[in-house]
Scaffold this motif. Structure first.
Motif, mmCIF file in Angstrom:
data_model
loop_
_atom_site.group_PDB
_atom_site.id
_atom_site.type_symbol
_atom_site.label_atom_id
_atom_site.label_comp_id
_atom_site.label_asym_id
_atom_site.label_seq_id
_atom_site.Cartn_x
_atom_site.Cartn_y
_atom_site.Cartn_z
ATOM 1 N N SER A 23 0.829 -1.203 0.000
ATOM 2 C CA SER A 23 0.000 0.000 0.000
ATOM 3 C C SER A 23 0.864 1.254 0.000
ATOM 4 O O SER A 23 0.583 2.221 -0.728
ATOM 5 C CB SER A 23 -0.920 0.006 1.226
ATOM 6 O OG SER A 23 -1.642 1.213 1.303
ATOM 7 N N SER A 26 2.308 1.808 -3.390
ATOM 8 C CA SER A 26 1.271 2.283 -4.324
ATOM 9 C C SER A 26 0.966 3.764 -4.093
ATOM 10 O O SER A 26 0.748 4.515 -5.047
ATOM 11 C CB SER A 26 -0.007 1.461 -4.162
ATOM 12 O OG SER A 26 0.195 0.121 -4.549
ATOM 13 N N SER A 27 0.954 4.182 -2.826
ATOM 14 C CA SER A 27 0.720 5.602 -2.524
ATOM 15 C C SER A 27 1.841 6.465 -3.087
ATOM 16 O O SER A 27 1.592 7.555 -3.619
ATOM 17 C CB SER A 27 0.612 5.815 -1.008
ATOM 18 O OG SER A 27 -0.565 5.235 -0.497
ATOM 19 N N LYS A 29 3.518 5.821 -5.675
ATOM 20 C CA LYS A 29 3.307 5.846 -7.132
ATOM 21 C C LYS A 29 2.053 6.623 -7.523
ATOM 22 O O LYS A 29 1.712 6.687 -8.701
ATOM 23 C CB LYS A 29 3.196 4.416 -7.662
ATOM 24 C CG LYS A 29 4.454 3.588 -7.496
ATOM 25 C CD LYS A 29 4.187 2.152 -7.921
ATOM 26 C CE LYS A 29 5.397 1.258 -7.670
ATOM 27 N NZ LYS A 29 5.112 -0.170 -7.987
ATOM 28 N N GLN A 30 1.358 7.194 -6.544
ATOM 29 C CA GLN A 30 0.127 7.959 -6.767
ATOM 30 C C GLN A 30 -1.043 7.093 -7.234
ATOM 31 O O GLN A 30 -2.013 7.601 -7.793
ATOM 32 C CB GLN A 30 0.361 9.077 -7.802
ATOM 33 C CG GLN A 30 1.479 10.026 -7.448
ATOM 34 C CD GLN A 30 1.076 11.060 -6.398
ATOM 35 O OE1 GLN A 30 0.204 11.887 -6.631
ATOM 36 N NE2 GLN A 30 1.706 11.014 -5.248
ATOM 37 N N ASP A 31 -0.979 5.796 -6.983
ATOM 38 C CA ASP A 31 -2.085 4.896 -7.316
ATOM 39 C C ASP A 31 -2.888 4.673 -6.031
ATOM 40 O O ASP A 31 -2.766 3.658 -5.347
ATOM 41 C CB ASP A 31 -1.548 3.559 -7.858
ATOM 42 C CG ASP A 31 -2.642 2.706 -8.491
ATOM 43 O OD1 ASP A 31 -3.840 3.000 -8.252
ATOM 44 O OD2 ASP A 31 -2.314 1.747 -9.216
ATOM 45 N N GLN A 34 -5.486 1.587 -5.609
ATOM 46 C CA GLN A 34 -4.767 0.329 -5.370
ATOM 47 C C GLN A 34 -4.207 0.290 -3.953
ATOM 48 O O GLN A 34 -4.263 -0.754 -3.277
ATOM 49 C CB GLN A 34 -3.621 0.177 -6.378
ATOM 50 C CG GLN A 34 -2.926 -1.183 -6.285
ATOM 51 C CD GLN A 34 -1.810 -1.326 -7.314
ATOM 52 O OE1 GLN A 34 -0.767 -0.703 -7.204
ATOM 53 N NE2 GLN A 34 -2.046 -2.161 -8.323
ATOM 54 N N ASP A 148 -14.173 6.121 -6.521
ATOM 55 C CA ASP A 148 -14.002 5.093 -7.555
ATOM 56 C C ASP A 148 -15.305 4.330 -7.817
ATOM 57 O O ASP A 148 -15.289 3.247 -8.381
ATOM 58 C CB ASP A 148 -12.903 4.111 -7.128
ATOM 59 C CG ASP A 148 -12.453 3.206 -8.274
ATOM 60 O OD1 ASP A 148 -12.258 3.722 -9.387
ATOM 61 O OD2 ASP A 148 -12.298 1.988 -8.048
#
Length: 263
Positions: A23, A26-27, A29-31, A34, A148
């Motif tokens: 997690s 992913s944060s 990576k700005q996702d 996810q 989302d």
């Protein structure tokens, strides 16, 4: 040699930490969506390791400490990094980015430290002093997860209604942090939702899974509302006791032991 019965629950706890780690990446990576799903997977692991330990009678002080350290990463640090990364995209809140994201992570760790001090590894689950950290993570994540959903996109595209507010997001984060370190008694989820008939449990679980993008938000906030109502009833009835009495007693015992060692 580690006994076999301890392997399964500790392996699941490891998976909890692994998802928390994913997690965070992913944060970075700005996702964000996810990153939230990885935190949700960590929540599932956090539930399963306890159930597995109870099933195998595999409780230990190591397991308790290991679980708390993993929870600190998955539900304290990971949501903190998520909040930081989301706020970084909004230049209007620059001065609040680090304070808001850090106070959540700090309160999460403090919550787990208090939990470890006042509890021992056992098959019994007592009520909590302060809100459990997984629900705090659920509050923060579930609100952003609404962005989302089909409903969110429909309202935004058709009527230009944006359900997501960066100010409300920060407020939820701070409120979740405060509730974690509060002295309010929070019932275990099964006790908090005991009004649901057992025969309805399985169908409801199925509905929750299918509609998780919506139901996680509803359940996490409903859990808070139920416990706050219970707390306020005790306050107005004059029956509210010192919720940190257990913590104070334990700290006093530790101090007495330390003095004995010095003597």
């Amino acid at each position: 040699m580690v006994k076999r019965k301890y392997i399964a629950p500790n392996a699941i706890t490891t998976a909890n930490m692994f998802f928390g780690y994913l997690s965070i990446t992913s944060s970075i990576k700005q996702d964000f969506i996810q990153a939230i799903w990885f935190i949700i997977f960590a929540m599932i692991c956090d539930t399963l390791d306890g159930k597995t330990a109870r099933k195998l009678d595999a409780f230990s002080e190591f397991g308790k400490e290991f679980d708390s350290f993993c929870d600190a990463i998955s539900f304290g640090l990971a949501p903190g990094i998520l909040v930081y990364s989301i706020l970084m995209k909004n230049t209007a809140v620059n001065s609040f980015i680090i304070p808001v994201s850090f106070i959540y992570a700090l309160c999460g760790v403090m919550r787990l430290v208090k939990f470890n001090i006042i509890t021992v590894a056992s098959s019994e689950k007592d009520d909590f002093s302060g809100m459990p950290i997984p629900n705090a993570a659920a509050m923060v994540c579930s609100y952003y997860l609404l962005t989302d959903t089909a409903l969110f996109n429909y309202l935004k595209d058709t009527y230009s209604i944006d359900l997501f507010s960066i100010d409300l997001f920060m407020a939820i984060t701070v409120i979740a942090a405060i509730l974690m370190v509060s002295t309010i008694k929070f019932k275990t989820p099964d006790r908090a939702f005991s009004f649901i008939p057992k025969k309805m449990a399985l169908p409801l679980i199925g509905i929750v899974i299918v509609t998780l993008k919506y139901s996680l938000f509803i359940l996490s906030f409903l859990y808070v509302i139920i416990n706050l109502i219970g707390f306020l009833k005790k306050v107005f009835d004059g029956s509210n006791d010192d919720n940190d009495k257990e913590l104070v007693d334990v700290i006093e015992e530790i101090e007495i032991e330390e003095k004995k060692k010095e003597d």
